[in-house]
Design an enzyme around this catalytic site. Structure first.
Site, PDB file in Angstrom:
ATOM      1  N   HIS A   1       0.831  -1.211   0.000  1.00  0.00           N
ATOM      2  CA  HIS A   1       0.000   0.000   0.000  1.00  0.00           C
ATOM      3  C   HIS A   1       0.865   1.261   0.000  1.00  0.00           C
ATOM      4  O   HIS A   1       0.663   2.175  -0.795  1.00  0.00           O
ATOM      5  CB  HIS A   1      -0.942   0.031   1.200  1.00  0.00           C
ATOM      6  CG  HIS A   1      -1.517   1.402   1.439  1.00  0.00           C
ATOM      7  ND1 HIS A   1      -2.575   1.905   0.713  1.00  0.00           N
ATOM      8  CD2 HIS A   1      -1.132   2.406   2.270  1.00  0.00           C
ATOM      9  CE1 HIS A   1      -2.831   3.150   1.103  1.00  0.00           C
ATOM     10  NE2 HIS A   1      -1.966   3.483   2.036  1.00  0.00           N
TER      11      HIS A   1
ATOM     12  N   GLU B   1      -5.643   9.612   0.530  1.00  0.00           N
ATOM     13  CA  GLU B   1      -6.001   8.192   0.550  1.00  0.00           C
ATOM     14  C   GLU B   1      -7.138   7.834  -0.410  1.00  0.00           C
ATOM     15  O   GLU B   1      -7.089   6.799  -1.063  1.00  0.00           O
ATOM     16  CB  GLU B   1      -6.373   7.745   1.966  1.00  0.00           C
ATOM     17  CG  GLU B   1      -5.213   7.772   2.965  1.00  0.00           C
ATOM     18  CD  GLU B   1      -4.114   6.745   2.691  1.00  0.00           C
ATOM     19  OE1 GLU B   1      -4.243   5.915   1.777  1.00  0.00           O
ATOM     20  OE2 GLU B   1      -3.092   6.795   3.409  1.00  0.00           O
TER      21      GLU B   1
ATOM     22  N   HIS C   1       1.308   5.156  -2.686  1.00  0.00           N
ATOM     23  CA  HIS C   1       1.673   6.551  -2.404  1.00  0.00           C
ATOM     24  C   HIS C   1       2.852   7.086  -3.204  1.00  0.00           C
ATOM     25  O   HIS C   1       2.901   8.274  -3.503  1.00  0.00           O
ATOM     26  CB  HIS C   1       2.039   6.715  -0.916  1.00  0.00           C
ATOM     27  CG  HIS C   1       0.868   6.686   0.013  1.00  0.00           C
ATOM     28  ND1 HIS C   1       0.055   7.773   0.203  1.00  0.00           N
ATOM     29  CD2 HIS C   1       0.368   5.713   0.811  1.00  0.00           C
ATOM     30  CE1 HIS C   1      -0.893   7.479   1.097  1.00  0.00           C
ATOM     31  NE2 HIS C   1      -0.730   6.225   1.476  1.00  0.00           N
TER      32      HIS C   1
HETATM   33 CO    CO Z   1      -1.843   5.325   2.968  1.00  0.00          CO
END
Ligand code: CO
Ligand code: PHE
Length: 317
Positions: free
Chosen positions: A150, A196, A155
């Site tokens: 993740h 997010e 990101h």
């Molecule tokens: Co995150």
């Protein structure tokens, strides 16, 4: 996002134990915090990853990459390759060297979620914390906590975008200020609904730029295509009043038009914004996750009728 409890952790320094988080959970966060330094950073022990872990990364990468066309924003797709070969878990230092030449950011390894002041301090210094462990194979489709996949896949590509890169640093600085003003929870909501789970409107349709969407096997297509969720034009104060769910697809997404818009809307001093939001919440309460609010502007170009413009089946769309 997370908050630290305990005297030793209160100044934002690692006390060797996992931080307590806002969300509820059965288990404490994973990760060995005893090997992290004061600033929560640790060494990425690359040699310790097993072949099974490299293989899991490869499979996650392949599954997720196949979902990007028509769903992920262009800046993300363009930068993804800069994470390096998708067959093995990348060495953070190697990615950092490429990234630093591009936007001045570096990655640092962390044992997992870290307290928010430590998190803000890293962002303000253009250091992005990446969890150094990868999920278990049975968590291929869903994991509650952020893991290496993740953090890195979701990101890091957008840190190659100059405007988004500056936004993330400004967020870190804003976070340190929010901590002094007792406004971290309000600012955390803005993070949730942008970094997010943010959507961006493009000439070809809605696209995801939020890491929670980009690293999700199921929500990435849902967020762009489903007629079910509410999609609202991005507005910082509205986001700050809005609760969010951590255990299901988001019932509301906020849509930006450009990273410049995101940066500019967050550039003004938030101290009066926090005060106004608190006042409104005292009068009218918080906005429940998924609820509408007066003044909401439905975000185009999405409507069920135009979703076909997203070209669901065109290969390479
Ligand atoms: Co995150
Ligand atoms: N401008 C905000 C403040 O004054 C800081 C901020 C910048 C917050 C960018 C989020 C993103 O607090």
């Amino acid at each position: 996002m997370s908050i630290a409890l305990g005297a030793a952790a209160r100044d934002g320094k690692n006390a060797g134990v996992a931080p307590v988080t806002y969300g509820e959970g059965e288990r404490p966060p994973r990760g060995d915090y005893s090997r992290a330094r004061d600033d929560y950073c640790c060494e990425q022990d690359w040699a310790a990853y097993t072949e099974a872990e490299h293989d899991l990364y490869r499979r996650l990468h392949a599954r997720q990459s196949a979902l990007l066309p028509g769903h992920a924003c262009d800046a993300f797709v363009r930068a993804l390759g800069r994470l390096g070969a998708p067959e093995r878990i990348p060495r953070f230092d190697a990615v950092s060297d490429t990234l630093e030449r591009s936007t001045g950011w570096r990655l640092v390894a962390v044992p997992g979620l870290i307290p928010e002041e430590a998190f803000f301090r890293l962002l303000a210094a253009r250091r992005f914390p990446v969890t150094d462990w990868i999920r278990r194979p049975d968590e291929f489709d869903y994991i509650v906590e952020p893991d290496l996949f993740h953090d890195l896949f979701g990101h890091v590509p957008l840190l190659f975008d100059p405007v988004f890169a500056d936004f993330m640093q400004a967020y870190g600085e804003g976070g340190l200020k929010a901590a002094r003003l007792g406004a971290c929870e309000l600012l955390a909501r803005l993070y949730w609904y942008t970094v997010e789970f943010g959507l961006i409107a493009t000439p070809s349709g809605l696209r995801a730029y939020g890491a929670g969407l980009l690293s999700s096997g199921a929500e990435l297509s849902y967020c762009v295509r489903s007629p079910q969720p509410r999609r609202v034009e991005f507005e910082p104060a509205r986001m700050m009043r809005s609760r969010y769910r951590i255990d299901s697809f988001q019932p509301t997404y906020f849509v930006i038009r450009s990273f410049e818009q995101l940066f500019d809307a967050c550039a003004p001093d938030f101290a009066p914004v926090y005060a106004a939001v608190r006042e409104t919440m005292a009068r009218e309460g918080e906005i429940e996750a998924g609820a509408g609010a007066p003044g909401d502007r439905a975000a185009g170009p999405f409507s069920p009728a135009t979703s076909a413009a997203v070209r669901p089946t065109a290969p390479g769309a």
